[in-house]
Design a protein around this motif. Structure first.
Motif, mmCIF file in Angstrom:
data_model
loop_
_atom_site.group_PDB
_atom_site.id
_atom_site.type_symbol
_atom_site.label_atom_id
_atom_site.label_comp_id
_atom_site.label_asym_id
_atom_site.label_seq_id
_atom_site.Cartn_x
_atom_site.Cartn_y
_atom_site.Cartn_z
ATOM 1 N N PRO A 98 0.821 -1.223 0.000
ATOM 2 C CA PRO A 98 0.000 0.000 0.000
ATOM 3 C C PRO A 98 0.849 1.265 0.000
ATOM 4 O O PRO A 98 1.681 1.467 0.889
ATOM 5 N N ILE A 99 0.672 2.112 -1.020
ATOM 6 C CA ILE A 99 1.425 3.363 -1.156
ATOM 7 C C ILE A 99 0.468 4.468 -1.606
ATOM 8 O O ILE A 99 -0.626 4.185 -2.097
ATOM 9 N N PRO A 100 0.862 5.739 -1.482
ATOM 10 C CA PRO A 100 0.015 6.825 -1.999
ATOM 11 C C PRO A 100 0.001 6.814 -3.530
ATOM 12 O O PRO A 100 0.943 6.318 -4.169
ATOM 13 N N ALA A 101 -1.060 7.388 -4.108
ATOM 14 C CA ALA A 101 -1.070 7.595 -5.563
ATOM 15 C C ALA A 101 0.072 8.548 -5.907
ATOM 16 O O ALA A 101 0.393 9.448 -5.133
ATOM 17 N N TRP A 116 -0.435 6.018 9.086
ATOM 18 C CA TRP A 116 -1.555 5.137 9.383
ATOM 19 C C TRP A 116 -2.828 5.864 8.951
ATOM 20 O O TRP A 116 -3.289 6.783 9.596
ATOM 21 N N THR A 117 -3.379 5.437 7.824
ATOM 22 C CA THR A 117 -4.538 6.100 7.223
ATOM 23 C C THR A 117 -5.795 5.269 7.456
ATOM 24 O O THR A 117 -5.775 4.256 8.161
ATOM 25 N N GLU A 166 -0.105 11.741 -3.619
ATOM 26 C CA GLU A 166 -1.230 11.933 -2.707
ATOM 27 C C GLU A 166 -0.722 12.193 -1.288
ATOM 28 O O GLU A 166 0.254 11.576 -0.860
ATOM 29 N N PHE A 167 -1.362 13.095 -0.575
ATOM 30 C CA PHE A 167 -1.016 13.354 0.818
ATOM 31 C C PHE A 167 -1.745 12.335 1.694
ATOM 32 O O PHE A 167 -2.944 12.455 1.946
ATOM 33 N N ALA A 168 -1.000 11.321 2.110
ATOM 34 C CA ALA A 168 -1.567 10.287 2.985
ATOM 35 C C ALA A 168 -1.631 10.856 4.393
ATOM 36 O O ALA A 168 -0.597 11.177 4.982
ATOM 37 N N PRO A 221 -1.777 0.916 7.404
ATOM 38 C CA PRO A 221 -0.434 1.463 7.153
ATOM 39 C C PRO A 221 -0.144 1.631 5.662
ATOM 40 O O PRO A 221 -0.259 0.685 4.893
ATOM 41 N N VAL A 222 0.214 2.855 5.283
ATOM 42 C CA VAL A 222 0.573 3.181 3.900
ATOM 43 C C VAL A 222 2.047 3.585 3.894
ATOM 44 O O VAL A 222 2.471 4.429 4.686
#
Length: 411
Positions: free
Chosen positions: A127-130, A270-271, A197-199, A275-276
């Motif tokens: 899992p990562i930000p766009a 932690w979104t 993206e701002f996670a 966890p990202v």
């Protein structure tokens, strides 16, 4: 008898002194190779041999190490990224050339390119930000439009939060793009900008040695739009299931990136979806070795050096403590008139270290990255609440005065 030397490429005001001390405890003669050794005051203060060399030039480093081998038995080679993310890969290439234990340089190089890192993590289902890669202002603008504001805009290569900014609207996006592309930011190669993206959520950093998670630290940043660390708590106050989720994703990152030799650290937010991964760094985090040693009794620096010189490490945890760390951050640019209270703060029961990086009459010019810190305070106790209370009590005893720079028109 020929001295056994530990070669250290580059320097670090945080981890550098720890490596010097650990090397000497292990009976090694530390030698630093740096482009400008004078910028690391701990070298001269400790009488450490330091040779000036272009750390971007692999051939020059090989030649210098070969020259040193005529005098010393080179037991191992390590190094520090500082603001130069290329050094860890260079160290891997040097180790490979001289047949010494070290990381896989190709894996480290791929990891240090944040765009390639993102691609590999995404392909592995981590899992990562766009994210998007941009090379000019038009591409930055279109990337931000696709992802949706706010976005984080950063160089694809670099560390220490240099050039990293949260852009909350079109004006901030245009301003930071101009900063990155207008000649103020120093690029080591063609400009490549990551727009992502701002996670949003609490920040955690997992510290690993080999394929083992040693500890997880909770981080708190200062005010946006920059990402300057204000406070850390180790171990992070996590329930067992959340700790395990972060550990599992951390190991997935290492597999995806071909890492697993020596130290690494993984930054998470932690979104709402858990966890990202924000970033994976194939090195020791700055300041993290102190936190891990105080919290768990594991000396990451010493154990890393043991690995570098071919000895067996010992990663057993020896005690549970809660460590609080606070960075002393200036609230304005200007000239530091005075800073004091370090002795009073150090006398607070539970405080284990107080350090000022700067002295009076020093110009303060905030850069919005790790270099902004004027010093730190560290406190230790058996509980989170107690450590935070000790830390606050100590920080309240420290004060400083900064006279702003004259504005234009003032004489």
């Amino acid at each position: 008898m020929t001295k056994r030397a530990l070669i250290m490429v580059g320097g670090s005001r945080g981890n550098g002194p720890l490596h010097i001390q650990a090397a000497q405890r292990l009976g090694l003669h530390p030698i630093t190779l740096a482009a400008d050794p004078t910028q690391y005051d701990y070298l001269a203060a400790n009488g450490i041999q330091a040779n000036r060399i272009d750390t971007d030039n692999l051939d020059a480093l090989i030649h210098e190490c070969s020259r040193l081998r005529t005098t010393y038995d080179i037991a191992g080679i390590t190094g520090f990224a500082g603001l130069d993310e290329s050094i860890p890969a260079t160290v891997g290439k040097l180790c490979q050339h001289f047949g010494l234990p070290g990381p896989n340089p190709a894996s480290v190089e791929r990891c240090c390119d944040k765009f390639i890192q993102r691609q590999r993590l995404a392909a592995a289902g981590v899992p990562i930000p766009a994210y998007r890669l941009a090379a000019n202002a038009t591409e930055v603008e279109s990337s931000a439009a696709e992802i949706g504001l706010p976005v984080v805009v950063k160089p694809a290569m670099g560390c220490g939060s240099s050039g990293v900014r949260l852009c909350r609207d079109a004006d901030e996006l245009a301003e930071h793009t101009t900063y990155l592309l207008g000649g103020k930011h120093v690029w080591r190669s063609s400009p490549r900008i990551l727009v992502e993206e701002f996670a949003q959520g609490p920040l955690y950093v997992a510290n690993l040695m080999g394929n083992e998670v040693i500890g997880i630290t909770a981080y708190e940043y200062g005010p946006p739009p920059h990402f300057v660390v204000r406070e850390c708590i180790c171990p992070a106050p996590l329930i067992d299931d959340d700790h395990q989720r972060i550990a599992d994703v951390s190991l997935s990152c290492l597999r995806a990136l071909g890492l697993g030799w020596g130290p690494s650290n993984v930054d998470f937010r932690w979104t709402k979806r858990g966890p990202v991964v924000i970033e994976v760094n194939p090195r020791l985090g700055v300041g993290e070795p102190i936190l891990i040693r105080l919290a768990h009794g594991v000396d990451l620096v010493t154990e890393h050096i043991k690995l570098v010189i071919g000895q067996e490490w010992d990663l057993r945890k020896r005690h549970p403590q809660t460590v609080g760390w606070r960075s002393l951050l200036p609230d304005r640019d200007g000239i530091l008139d005075w800073i004091d209270g370090d002795c009073r703060a150090a006398a607070v029961p539970g405080v284990v270290d107080v350090k000022f990086y700067i002295e009076p009459k020093t110009p303060i010019l905030r850069k919005g990255d790790v270099r902004d810190s004027m010093g730190y305070v560290i406190a230790v106790s058996p509980s989170l609440a107690q450590s935070k209370a000790i830390l606050q009590r100590a920080v309240d005893l420290i004060s400083w005065s900064i006279t702003p720079f004259p504005t234009s028109g003032e004489s």
